[in-house]
Design a protein around this motif. Sequence first.
Motif, PDB file in Angstrom:
ATOM      1  N   SER B 127      10.197 -13.177 -11.909  1.00 37.48           N
ATOM      2  CA  SER B 127      11.119 -13.258 -13.047  1.00 37.48           C
ATOM      3  C   SER B 127      10.968 -12.091 -14.016  1.00 37.48           C
ATOM      4  O   SER B 127      11.894 -11.802 -14.776  1.00 37.48           O
ATOM      5  CB  SER B 127      10.914 -14.573 -13.784  1.00 37.48           C
ATOM      6  OG  SER B 127       9.592 -14.655 -14.259  1.00 37.48           O
ATOM      7  N   GLY B 141      15.033 -11.207 -11.644  1.00 38.18           N
ATOM      8  CA  GLY B 141      14.173 -11.926 -10.717  1.00 38.18           C
ATOM      9  C   GLY B 141      14.986 -12.825  -9.807  1.00 38.18           C
ATOM     10  O   GLY B 141      16.026 -13.349 -10.194  1.00 38.18           O
ATOM     11  N   GLN B 195      20.270 -17.915 -21.709  1.00 35.52           N
ATOM     12  CA  GLN B 195      20.719 -18.418 -20.402  1.00 35.52           C
ATOM     13  C   GLN B 195      22.169 -18.022 -20.138  1.00 35.52           C
ATOM     14  O   GLN B 195      23.037 -18.212 -20.983  1.00 35.52           O
ATOM     15  CB  GLN B 195      20.575 -19.940 -20.338  1.00 35.52           C
ATOM     16  CG  GLN B 195      19.168 -20.382 -19.967  1.00 35.52           C
ATOM     17  CD  GLN B 195      18.969 -21.871 -20.149  1.00 35.52           C
ATOM     18  OE1 GLN B 195      19.934 -22.623 -20.238  1.00 35.52           O
ATOM     19  NE2 GLN B 195      17.714 -22.287 -20.219  1.00 35.52           N
ATOM     20  N   GLY B 196      22.395 -17.444 -18.961  1.00 39.19           N
ATOM     21  CA  GLY B 196      23.748 -17.051 -18.587  1.00 39.19           C
ATOM     22  C   GLY B 196      24.155 -15.673 -19.089  1.00 39.19           C
ATOM     23  O   GLY B 196      25.292 -15.261 -18.893  1.00 39.19           O
ATOM     24  N   TYR B 197      23.220 -14.963 -19.733  1.00 42.87           N
ATOM     25  CA  TYR B 197      23.552 -13.650 -20.295  1.00 42.87           C
ATOM     26  C   TYR B 197      22.693 -12.536 -19.696  1.00 42.87           C
ATOM     27  O   TYR B 197      21.549 -12.755 -19.300  1.00 42.87           O
ATOM     28  CB  TYR B 197      23.279 -13.620 -21.801  1.00 42.87           C
ATOM     29  CG  TYR B 197      24.228 -14.441 -22.630  1.00 42.87           C
ATOM     30  CD1 TYR B 197      25.453 -13.926 -23.047  1.00 42.87           C
ATOM     31  CD2 TYR B 197      23.882 -15.738 -23.012  1.00 42.87           C
ATOM     32  CE1 TYR B 197      26.315 -14.680 -23.822  1.00 42.87           C
ATOM     33  CE2 TYR B 197      24.740 -16.506 -23.781  1.00 42.87           C
ATOM     34  CZ  TYR B 197      25.960 -15.972 -24.186  1.00 42.87           C
ATOM     35  OH  TYR B 197      26.813 -16.724 -24.944  1.00 42.87           O
ATOM     36  N   ILE B 222      13.381 -12.810 -19.939  1.00 44.48           N
ATOM     37  CA  ILE B 222      13.405 -14.077 -19.209  1.00 44.48           C
ATOM     38  C   ILE B 222      12.801 -15.197 -20.054  1.00 44.48           C
ATOM     39  O   ILE B 222      13.193 -16.355 -19.914  1.00 44.48           O
ATOM     40  CB  ILE B 222      12.654 -13.931 -17.845  1.00 44.48           C
ATOM     41  CG1 ILE B 222      12.723 -15.207 -17.009  1.00 44.48           C
ATOM     42  CG2 ILE B 222      11.205 -13.535 -18.044  1.00 44.48           C
ATOM     43  CD1 ILE B 222      14.081 -15.526 -16.482  1.00 44.48           C
ATOM     44  N   GLY B 225      15.312 -16.860 -21.697  1.00 43.45           N
ATOM     45  CA  GLY B 225      16.278 -17.454 -20.783  1.00 43.45           C
ATOM     46  C   GLY B 225      17.208 -16.463 -20.113  1.00 43.45           C
ATOM     47  O   GLY B 225      17.943 -16.833 -19.207  1.00 43.45           O
ATOM     48  N   ARG B 227      18.282 -13.596 -17.634  1.00 39.34           N
ATOM     49  CA  ARG B 227      17.729 -13.070 -16.381  1.00 39.34           C
ATOM     50  C   ARG B 227      17.447 -11.586 -16.493  1.00 39.34           C
ATOM     51  O   ARG B 227      16.566 -11.061 -15.842  1.00 39.34           O
ATOM     52  CB  ARG B 227      18.722 -13.276 -15.243  1.00 39.34           C
ATOM     53  CG  ARG B 227      18.535 -14.586 -14.543  1.00 39.34           C
ATOM     54  CD  ARG B 227      19.456 -14.669 -13.379  1.00 39.34           C
ATOM     55  NE  ARG B 227      18.723 -14.526 -12.139  1.00 39.34           N
ATOM     56  CZ  ARG B 227      19.265 -14.703 -10.944  1.00 39.34           C
ATOM     57  NH1 ARG B 227      20.546 -14.994 -10.849  1.00 39.34           N
ATOM     58  NH2 ARG B 227      18.555 -14.582  -9.859  1.00 39.34           N
TER      59      ARG B 227
END
Lengths: 195, 459
Positions: B127, B141, B195-197, B222, B225, B227
């Motif tokens: 990650s 990751g 998350q999602g960005y 990460i 959240g 990636r």
Amino acid sequence: MDAFTTHTGRAVPLRRSNVDTDQIIPAVWLKQVSRTGFDKGLFSAWREDPGFVLNQPAHQGASILVSGPDFGTGSSREHAVWALQQYGFRVVIAARFGDIFRNNSTKMGLLPVVLPAETVEALQTAVEADPALEVTVDLGERQVRWGGEAAGFEIDDYTRWRLMEGLDDIGLTLRNADDIAVYENGRQPWLPTTV
Amino acid sequence: MGRTLAEKVWEQHVVRRAEGEPDLLYIDLHLVHEVTSPQAFDGLRMAGRKVRRPDLTIATEDHNVPTLVGPITDPVSKTQVETLRKNCAEFGVRLHPMGDAGQGVVHIIGPQFGLTQPGMTIVCGDSHTSTHGAFGGIAFGIGTSEVEHVLATQTLPAYRPKTMAIEVSGELPDGVTAKDLILAIIAKIGTGGGQGYIVEYRGEAIRKLSMEGRMTVCNMSIEAGARAGMIAPDETTFAYLKGRPHAPSGDAWDAAVEYWKSLATDEDAVFDTVVEIDASTLTPFVTWGTNPGQGAPLGTAVPDPEATDDPAAARRALEYMGLTPGTPLREVAVDTVFVGSCTNGRLEDLRAAAEVLRGRRVVTRTLIVPGSMLVKLQAEQEGLHEVFKAAGAEWREAGCSMCLGMNPDTLAPGERSASTSNRNFEGRQGKGGRTHLVSPAVAAATAVTGKLTAPADLA
């Protein structure tokens, strides 16, 4: 991977947020080179506590995990998915998931279902009141149903199709091998190689 | 409308786009290590597939390796490392094994070799691959199924994430580092905030960071959240890359730089979300809980769980950490200090720790673990190892070490650390261990006093 269409089973409420993948499967278990044998490692530190929800007799045999938000954050270890599946889970329901965990799940046929936090709590409460409650997760209808209640969830069409057919991603991609070859011929000349 | 850095790099790598399907994305560099690859190579063997582009693939041994000189004694770890060697030999992948001058933590060696360059797509079964985004590429990751997919096809099917700008205005005050900045960002947006960005870090404070500081920031994307995190390439990036073994040279260098300069987010581009932080208000930052979002300025106290966003999680975290609300963080005593990891195991991090330890003595067990054998060599050429040894710290070989305790470097149950790594999860550094995430400077000062301490606190 195994196809997923509809699954009916009992659920376990895990009332914790930020259940990171280090909790799902601690690093000491990652030394294995096989894909099997991870069920014993699932939540292995938390399972040492006799009061932990997975240890309660009423929840034995459950196949749907209903967790607090931000389930599967942290490490990219796919072993977390393998451990959940090998323990017997087919579905994890939470208000939010770590992106990599969610991706890994859909590669393996473990269904991650996103429901609003208040719906997750309502389901947890219902399962706590009746651990034998049957919960149905219907991927075709994109719906979770229990005790007369129903909640819809979103999942993109492509991932849903792949899960329902149990398709191998690599096989799908290799159908486009010509596109890959064409792209490779046009890559910028200065890009590095490892040789 | 203009495009963002992330959108430009993504578009450049789309092999195939079809209605109702994820994009098929080409991968420029695939980093491999021993932990998340064995089952992927097995999958290739079972399907009779080969590695499509071994020349875009590189492997190292890092997670399991002992940091004391000598062979691996744990038979399970040994098997995993030997499996990687066998797989790399069979499939023709370049490997830097233990003892090799190029060995090191996977996210340290990519940049060090000049393999990590602007505008690239980079993946790894880890990650913290987000580290490489510091050069202006998209790096993220992946799990083992995707590792197998990239080995077989050099591509990944993926939907383009949304874009988030984190605008860091002002300048970091003296004594406040990239690590403090990213810990403050994670505390602000939360472990799920990204998350999602794909996050692009922007603004004056980011531009002034060295490449090493930028890698520290992107590394922990990460933990919020996201990636991937990225920073537009600039003169700092080019100066870092020039002359490295795999960087372009001659006319190719000029062509590459011209392209790299075109990657910056256009003036009129629009991000899906914008977060603003004023760097000038920051102070050294530490974590008190069991996720990286549970952090606070060192000058404050252990919080009252009821005053946090998630009281149940905070109560649980404080119980695990053995902390009482209201205790000044500077009063928290630690047993072990760890300086290293893909977050803070580069030369600049070791220099920061050495500057604090020069002429002082540590009172805790103190592990200094260089991120790679080259970092180790460079540190020794500067005499940093002598500073560490004179202070009573342990100077080790390169590896992931106590960041996740897959090798013998672990915390005992109840033992408390100040650690420059990236995760303070329960048991992360050893079952029952308690982790406080800190910068290298705070880690070193803490080793001197035995309590969470900033260098400015030392007489």
